[in-house]
Design an enzyme around this catalytic site. Structure first.
Site, PDB file in Angstrom:
ATOM      1  N   ASN A   9       0.867  -1.180   0.000  1.00 29.31           N
ATOM      2  CA  ASN A   9       0.000   0.000   0.000  1.00 29.31           C
ATOM      3  C   ASN A   9       0.907   1.235   0.000  1.00 29.31           C
ATOM      4  OD1 ASN A   9      -1.779   2.064   0.528  1.00 29.31           O
ATOM      5  ND2 ASN A   9      -2.335   1.363   2.590  1.00 29.31           N
ATOM      6  N   LYS A  42       0.185   4.250  -0.308  1.00 30.15           N
ATOM      7  CA  LYS A  42      -0.440   5.461   0.262  1.00 30.15           C
ATOM      8  C   LYS A  42      -0.182   6.654  -0.664  1.00 30.15           C
ATOM      9  CE  LYS A  42      -0.202   3.342   4.758  1.00 30.15           C
ATOM     10  NZ  LYS A  42      -0.159   3.488   6.195  1.00 30.15           N
ATOM     11  N   HIS A  58      -9.612   1.186   4.732  1.00 30.62           N
ATOM     12  CA  HIS A  58      -8.343   1.402   5.435  1.00 30.62           C
ATOM     13  C   HIS A  58      -8.568   2.362   6.602  1.00 30.62           C
ATOM     14  CE1 HIS A  58      -4.279   2.718   6.319  1.00 30.62           C
ATOM     15  NE2 HIS A  58      -3.881   1.593   5.756  1.00 30.62           N
ATOM     16  N   GLU A  89      -6.955   4.786   7.664  1.00 32.19           N
ATOM     17  CA  GLU A  89      -6.763   6.207   7.347  1.00 32.19           C
ATOM     18  C   GLU A  89      -8.004   6.773   6.663  1.00 32.19           C
ATOM     19  OE1 GLU A  89      -2.973   5.655   5.397  1.00 32.19           O
ATOM     20  OE2 GLU A  89      -2.132   5.132   7.349  1.00 32.19           O
ATOM     21  N   GLU A 145      -5.587  -4.887  10.495  1.00 28.60           N
ATOM     22  CA  GLU A 145      -4.568  -3.866  10.733  1.00 28.60           C
ATOM     23  C   GLU A 145      -4.895  -3.101  12.008  1.00 28.60           C
ATOM     24  OE1 GLU A 145      -2.489  -2.674   6.825  1.00 28.60           O
ATOM     25  OE2 GLU A 145      -4.290  -1.452   6.978  1.00 28.60           O
ATOM     26  N   GLY A 199       2.091   2.510  10.784  1.00 29.83           N
ATOM     27  CA  GLY A 199       3.000   3.645  10.645  1.00 29.83           C
ATOM     28  C   GLY A 199       3.679   4.053  11.939  1.00 29.83           C
ATOM     29  N   SER A 225       3.117  -1.871  10.448  1.00 29.45           N
ATOM     30  CA  SER A 225       4.561  -1.918  10.702  1.00 29.45           C
ATOM     31  C   SER A 225       5.206  -3.255  10.343  1.00 29.45           C
ATOM     32  CB  SER A 225       4.872  -1.532  12.156  1.00 29.45           C
ATOM     33  OG  SER A 225       4.456  -0.210  12.408  1.00 29.45           O
ATOM     34  N   GLY A 263       2.809  -1.073   4.379  1.00 30.43           N
ATOM     35  CA  GLY A 263       2.818   0.356   4.057  1.00 30.43           C
ATOM     36  C   GLY A 263       4.252   0.835   3.850  1.00 30.43           C
ATOM     37  N   GLY A 264       4.799   1.474   4.862  1.00 30.49           N
ATOM     38  CA  GLY A 264       6.120   2.100   4.772  1.00 30.49           C
ATOM     39  C   GLY A 264       7.193   1.238   4.108  1.00 30.49           C
TER      40      GLY A 264
HETATM   41  P1  PGA Z   1       2.611   0.477   7.717  1.00 28.19           P
HETATM   42  O1  PGA Z   1       1.173   0.650   7.035  1.00 28.19           O
HETATM   43  O2  PGA Z   1       3.200  -0.787   7.184  1.00 28.19           O
HETATM   44  O3  PGA Z   1       3.382   1.705   7.305  1.00 28.19           O
HETATM   45  O4  PGA Z   1       2.380   0.423   9.188  1.00 28.19           O
HETATM   46  C1  PGA Z   1       0.341  -0.449   6.792  1.00 28.19           C
HETATM   47  C2  PGA Z   1      -0.957   0.004   6.199  1.00 28.19           C
HETATM   48  O5  PGA Z   1      -1.441   1.086   6.550  1.00 28.19           O
HETATM   49  O6  PGA Z   1      -1.547  -0.695   5.347  1.00 28.19           O
END
Ligand code: PGA
Length: 252
Positions: A9, A11, A96, A98, A168, A174, A214, A235-236
């Site tokens: 993802n 983002k 998601h 967010e 999640e 994040g 994470s 994500g990251g």
């Molecule tokens: P993250 O994000 O790996 O940066 O924690 C995961 C996500 O929001 O899908």
């Protein structure tokens, strides 16, 4: 045996140039390996068409990060399922955290989006998870159950046959603070049992439940070795080809 599914993802990251660079690095890295893992990348809308042109001859699949539930019309700033299909998307991330927290998406709205995705031939990656406050109040299972019941309301097992659920925990996204494999497995098992009750045991056994929050090369293997963790929504760490590839390899 469920094949692991690792999705990246992106983002709101990467313009068209850096998208091309990242995809070419991922392609190159995966090309030399024989990996039995399904890989999905979810770049921003503006990079989807270019991404598809780069990956269409590879096993990598394309997903979007969001969509609206209508087919077309006066919905300024929104993107429809048909538009996503037309640029090569097979998957779409819906619900998601967010989207839920920053853009106030409700379970009811997410339910409409899931229905629209399915009826237009897109496979939803349906995200659920509790906040830190909810976890500390002992409400994790209640929250996750409500998200599933309301998010999947009025959808049959047949309609959901290509569904992916991503658990999640919001406190892990994040933050660098992942759920431990045991914490994640406890909720994944709960989700699978709930799906078995709401639908059938056969369907629950086939359902892909990813963990997200994470995920990085240092923790991905331990997380994905749990019996009910079938992959990761990253994500990251997916913004760097090397770490994304390490996570994919660890899913084997
Ligand atoms: P993250 O994000 O790996 O940066 O924690 C995961 C996500 O929001 O899908």
């Amino acid at each position: 045996m469920r094949t692991k599914v690792v999705a990246g993802n992106w983002k709101m990251n990467n313009d068209i140039n850096s998208s091309v660079t990242l995809i070419n690095e991922i392609k190159k890295g995966l090309n030399q390996k024989n990996i039995n893992v399904k890989v999905i990348i979810c770049p921003p809308f503006t990079s989807l068409e270019t991404a598809y042109a780069l990956i269409k001859e590879t096993p990598i699949k394309l997903g979007a990060q969001n969509m609206y539930f209508e087919k077309s019309g006066a919905f300024t700033g929104e993107i429809s399922p048909l538009m996503l299909k037309s640029v090569g998307c097979e998957y779409v991330i819906l619900g998601h955290s967010e989207r839920r927290t920053i853009f106030m998406e409700s379970n009811q709205l997410i339910n409409k989006k899931i229905k629209a995705a399915i009826s237009n031939g897109l496979n939803p990656i349906f995200c659920i998870g509790e906040t830190l406050e909810e976890r500390e109040a002992g409400k994790t299972f209640n929250v996750v159950e409500t998200q599933i019941r309301e998010g999947l309301a009025n959808l049959s097992e047949q309609e959901l046959s290509n569904l992916i659920i991503a658990y999640e925990p919001v406190w892990a996204i994040g933050t660098g603070r992942n759920a431990t494999p045991e914490q994640a497995e406890e909720v994944h098992k709960f989700i699978r049992d709930l799906i078995a009750n709401l639908y059938s045991k056969e369907f629950a056994e086939k359902l892909i439940i990813q963990y997200g929050g994470s995920v990085k090369p240092e923790n991905s293997k331990d997380l994905m070795s749990q019996p009910d963790i079938d992959g990761a929504l990253v994500g990251g760490a997916c913004l760097n080809a090397e770490s994304f590839i390490k996570i994919i390899e660890s899913a084997q």
